[in-house]
Structure formats: structure tokens, C-alpha cells
Design a protein around this motif. Structure first.
Motif, PDB file in Angstrom:
ATOM      1  N   LYS A   5       0.847  -1.190   0.000  1.00 14.05           N
ATOM      2  CA  LYS A   5       0.000   0.000   0.000  1.00 14.05           C
ATOM      3  C   LYS A   5       0.880   1.237   0.000  1.00 14.05           C
ATOM      4  O   LYS A   5       1.932   1.270   0.607  1.00 14.05           O
ATOM      5  CB  LYS A   5      -0.893   0.026   1.233  1.00 14.05           C
ATOM      6  CG  LYS A   5      -1.964  -1.005   1.223  1.00 14.05           C
ATOM      7  CD  LYS A   5      -2.816  -0.854   2.460  1.00 14.05           C
ATOM      8  CE  LYS A   5      -3.907  -1.902   2.479  1.00 14.05           C
ATOM      9  NZ  LYS A   5      -4.721  -1.784   3.679  1.00 14.05           N
ATOM     10  N   SER A   6       0.426   2.242  -0.657  1.00 11.25           N
ATOM     11  CA  SER A   6       1.112   3.517  -0.664  1.00 11.25           C
ATOM     12  C   SER A   6       0.087   4.620  -0.692  1.00 11.25           C
ATOM     13  O   SER A   6      -1.000   4.455  -1.214  1.00 11.25           O
ATOM     14  CB  SER A   6       2.012   3.629  -1.902  1.00 11.25           C
ATOM     15  OG  SER A   6       2.529   4.933  -2.007  1.00 11.25           O
ATOM     16  N   ARG A   7       0.468   5.742  -0.138  1.00 14.00           N
ATOM     17  CA  ARG A   7      -0.440   6.871  -0.202  1.00 14.00           C
ATOM     18  C   ARG A   7      -0.443   7.486  -1.584  1.00 14.00           C
ATOM     19  O   ARG A   7      -1.285   8.301  -1.901  1.00 14.00           O
ATOM     20  CB  ARG A   7      -0.053   7.896   0.848  1.00 14.00           C
ATOM     21  CG  ARG A   7      -0.500   7.425   2.216  1.00 14.00           C
ATOM     22  CD  ARG A   7      -0.078   8.371   3.258  1.00 14.00           C
ATOM     23  NE  ARG A   7       1.168   7.830   3.785  1.00 14.00           N
ATOM     24  CZ  ARG A   7       2.025   8.506   4.487  1.00 14.00           C
ATOM     25  NH1 ARG A   7       1.828   9.747   4.753  1.00 14.00           N
ATOM     26  NH2 ARG A   7       3.103   7.936   4.948  1.00 14.00           N
ATOM     27  N   THR A   8       0.488   7.115  -2.456  1.00 11.18           N
ATOM     28  CA  THR A   8       0.530   7.635  -3.810  1.00 11.18           C
ATOM     29  C   THR A   8       0.683   6.479  -4.781  1.00 11.18           C
ATOM     30  O   THR A   8       1.774   5.976  -4.984  1.00 11.18           O
ATOM     31  CB  THR A   8       1.718   8.604  -3.992  1.00 11.18           C
ATOM     32  OG1 THR A   8       1.661   9.582  -2.976  1.00 11.18           O
ATOM     33  CG2 THR A   8       1.667   9.266  -5.348  1.00 11.18           C
ATOM     34  N   ARG A  17       1.751   2.714 -10.787  1.00 13.05           N
ATOM     35  CA  ARG A  17       3.045   3.351 -10.525  1.00 13.05           C
ATOM     36  C   ARG A  17       2.992   3.819  -9.081  1.00 13.05           C
ATOM     37  O   ARG A  17       2.168   4.647  -8.718  1.00 13.05           O
ATOM     38  CB  ARG A  17       3.236   4.523 -11.465  1.00 13.05           C
ATOM     39  CG  ARG A  17       4.491   5.294 -11.229  1.00 13.05           C
ATOM     40  CD  ARG A  17       4.554   6.395 -12.258  1.00 13.05           C
ATOM     41  NE  ARG A  17       4.846   7.626 -11.596  1.00 13.05           N
ATOM     42  CZ  ARG A  17       5.694   8.524 -12.079  1.00 13.05           C
ATOM     43  NH1 ARG A  17       6.259   8.334 -13.237  1.00 13.05           N
ATOM     44  NH2 ARG A  17       5.926   9.620 -11.400  1.00 13.05           N
ATOM     45  N   ILE A  18       3.841   3.261  -8.255  1.00 16.91           N
ATOM     46  CA  ILE A  18       3.845   3.591  -6.834  1.00 16.91           C
ATOM     47  C   ILE A  18       5.025   4.511  -6.557  1.00 16.91           C
ATOM     48  O   ILE A  18       6.167   4.179  -6.846  1.00 16.91           O
ATOM     49  CB  ILE A  18       3.922   2.318  -5.969  1.00 16.91           C
ATOM     50  CG1 ILE A  18       2.705   1.445  -6.239  1.00 16.91           C
ATOM     51  CG2 ILE A  18       4.045   2.676  -4.500  1.00 16.91           C
ATOM     52  CD1 ILE A  18       2.771   0.095  -5.584  1.00 16.91           C
ATOM     53  N   GLU A  19       4.715   5.649  -5.995  1.00 18.38           N
ATOM     54  CA  GLU A  19       5.746   6.599  -5.601  1.00 18.38           C
ATOM     55  C   GLU A  19       5.870   6.594  -4.083  1.00 18.38           C
ATOM     56  O   GLU A  19       4.912   6.297  -3.381  1.00 18.38           O
ATOM     57  CB  GLU A  19       5.387   8.011  -6.068  1.00 18.38           C
ATOM     58  CG  GLU A  19       5.375   8.162  -7.564  1.00 18.38           C
ATOM     59  CD  GLU A  19       5.051   9.588  -7.992  1.00 18.38           C
ATOM     60  OE1 GLU A  19       4.858  10.457  -7.110  1.00 18.38           O
ATOM     61  OE2 GLU A  19       5.009   9.822  -9.200  1.00 18.38           O
ATOM     62  N   PHE A  20       7.061   6.903  -3.605  1.00 20.60           N
ATOM     63  CA  PHE A  20       7.281   7.007  -2.168  1.00 20.60           C
ATOM     64  C   PHE A  20       8.187   8.191  -1.907  1.00 20.60           C
ATOM     65  O   PHE A  20       8.878   8.673  -2.803  1.00 20.60           O
ATOM     66  CB  PHE A  20       7.867   5.716  -1.589  1.00 20.60           C
ATOM     67  CG  PHE A  20       9.248   5.406  -2.114  1.00 20.60           C
ATOM     68  CD1 PHE A  20      10.369   5.888  -1.450  1.00 20.60           C
ATOM     69  CD2 PHE A  20       9.417   4.642  -3.256  1.00 20.60           C
ATOM     70  CE1 PHE A  20      11.645   5.608  -1.927  1.00 20.60           C
ATOM     71  CE2 PHE A  20      10.684   4.363  -3.736  1.00 20.60           C
ATOM     72  CZ  PHE A  20      11.801   4.853  -3.067  1.00 20.60           C
ATOM     73  N   GLU A  21       8.179   8.635  -0.655  1.00 21.85           N
ATOM     74  CA  GLU A  21       9.012   9.751  -0.239  1.00 21.85           C
ATOM     75  C   GLU A  21       9.987   9.266   0.824  1.00 21.85           C
ATOM     76  O   GLU A  21       9.627   8.466   1.693  1.00 21.85           O
ATOM     77  CB  GLU A  21       8.130  10.857   0.335  1.00 21.85           C
ATOM     78  CG  GLU A  21       8.912  12.075   0.803  1.00 21.85           C
ATOM     79  CD  GLU A  21       7.995  13.183   1.275  1.00 21.85           C
ATOM     80  OE1 GLU A  21       6.896  13.349   0.715  1.00 21.85           O
ATOM     81  OE2 GLU A  21       8.387  13.868   2.235  1.00 21.85           O
ATOM     82  N   VAL A  22      11.222   9.737   0.766  1.00 23.28           N
ATOM     83  CA  VAL A  22      12.208   9.429   1.795  1.00 23.28           C
ATOM     84  C   VAL A  22      11.851  10.273   3.023  1.00 23.28           C
ATOM     85  O   VAL A  22      11.752  11.499   2.936  1.00 23.28           O
ATOM     86  CB  VAL A  22      13.638   9.734   1.325  1.00 23.28           C
ATOM     87  CG1 VAL A  22      14.653   9.450   2.434  1.00 23.28           C
ATOM     88  CG2 VAL A  22      13.975   8.928   0.067  1.00 23.28           C
ATOM     89  N   ASP A  66       7.839   6.491   3.165  1.00 22.07           N
ATOM     90  CA  ASP A  66       6.404   6.448   3.448  1.00 22.07           C
ATOM     91  C   ASP A  66       5.691   5.428   2.573  1.00 22.07           C
ATOM     92  O   ASP A  66       4.495   5.544   2.343  1.00 22.07           O
ATOM     93  CB  ASP A  66       5.775   7.835   3.278  1.00 22.07           C
ATOM     94  CG  ASP A  66       5.698   8.288   1.824  1.00 22.07           C
ATOM     95  OD1 ASP A  66       6.317   7.645   0.940  1.00 22.07           O
ATOM     96  OD2 ASP A  66       5.028   9.296   1.564  1.00 22.07           O
ATOM     97  N   VAL A  67       6.414   4.405   2.102  1.00 24.77           N
ATOM     98  CA  VAL A  67       5.829   3.417   1.205  1.00 24.77           C
ATOM     99  C   VAL A  67       4.657   2.671   1.859  1.00 24.77           C
ATOM    100  O   VAL A  67       3.721   2.289   1.194  1.00 24.77           O
ATOM    101  CB  VAL A  67       6.901   2.440   0.660  1.00 24.77           C
ATOM    102  CG1 VAL A  67       7.359   1.462   1.709  1.00 24.77           C
ATOM    103  CG2 VAL A  67       6.400   1.710  -0.578  1.00 24.77           C
TER     104      VAL A  67
END
Length: 104
Positions: A5-8, A17-22, A66-67
Motif C-alpha cells: 500500500k502507498s499513499r501515492t 506506478r507507486i511513488e514514495f518519499e524518503v 512512506d511506502v
């Protein structure tokens, strides 16, 4: 089972397409976003794999991003504590083990 799961998560050309933030407070890439290439267990921990701006495959511990949805500890700690009690206990055990091996 590992959650992806990801918030984006955005669908592009029929693929998610899953994006994450450091999010690690001391990492130089804190606040930067990357596209998840894959996620797997490496070096005994859950890691996210992604390509940097030069196209090199990189990886970070998933817990530094935040993945995943925010877990209860991180939510309650609200940035006041980076170390979980279980991690500190494991560190104390490791230090004690090293001391025993070296006769201290």
C-alpha cells in the motif's frame, strides 16, 4: 506478507506506478520522491528499490520511507522518537553479546 500500500499509487499505461518519499530525518534525500521499482528482503531487512536521477538502481530500508501506511508507533511518536523500543532492546542485546565475546 508484505503490504504494498502507498499513499501515492497512480495508474500509468495500465500499470500501477507507486511513488514514495524518503522520510528518514537525517537522510540527504529526505523529502524527495521516487518511483518504486521493486521491494524485497535484502541484508535481512525490507527494502525499496528505485532508480535515482542518474538511472542507477538504489535501495533504502522501507522504514525510511512512506511506502507503507504509518504504523501506530510512528503515529503516536509523531517524530519525537526514531527508535522503536524493540529496536533499542535488540541493540542492547547485540552490544551485550559483543562485550561477552571480547571478554569485557
Amino acid at each position: 506478507m508484505v503490504s504494498f500500500k502507498s499513499r501515492t499509487a497512480v495508474r500509468v499505461d495500465g500499470q500501477a506506478r507507486i511513488e514514495f518519499e524518503v522520510t528518514h530525518p537525517f537522510h540527504p534525500w529526505r523529502g524527495r520522491r521516487f518511483v518504486l521499482a521493486t521491494r524485497k528482503q535484502n541484508w535481512g531487512e525490507d527494502r525499496v528499490m528505485f532508480y535515482d536521477v542518474q538511472g542507477r538502481l538504489r535501495s533504502l530500508p522501507a522504514s525510511w520511507t512512506d511506502v507503507d501506511e504509518i504504523d501506530a508507533f510512528r503515529q503516536i511518536a509523531a517524530g519525537r522518537s526514531f527508535s522503536r523500543p524493540d529496536d533499542l532492546s535488540a541493540l542492547a542485546s547485540l552490544i551485550a553479546h559483543i562485550k561477552r565475546r571480547h571478554g569485557e
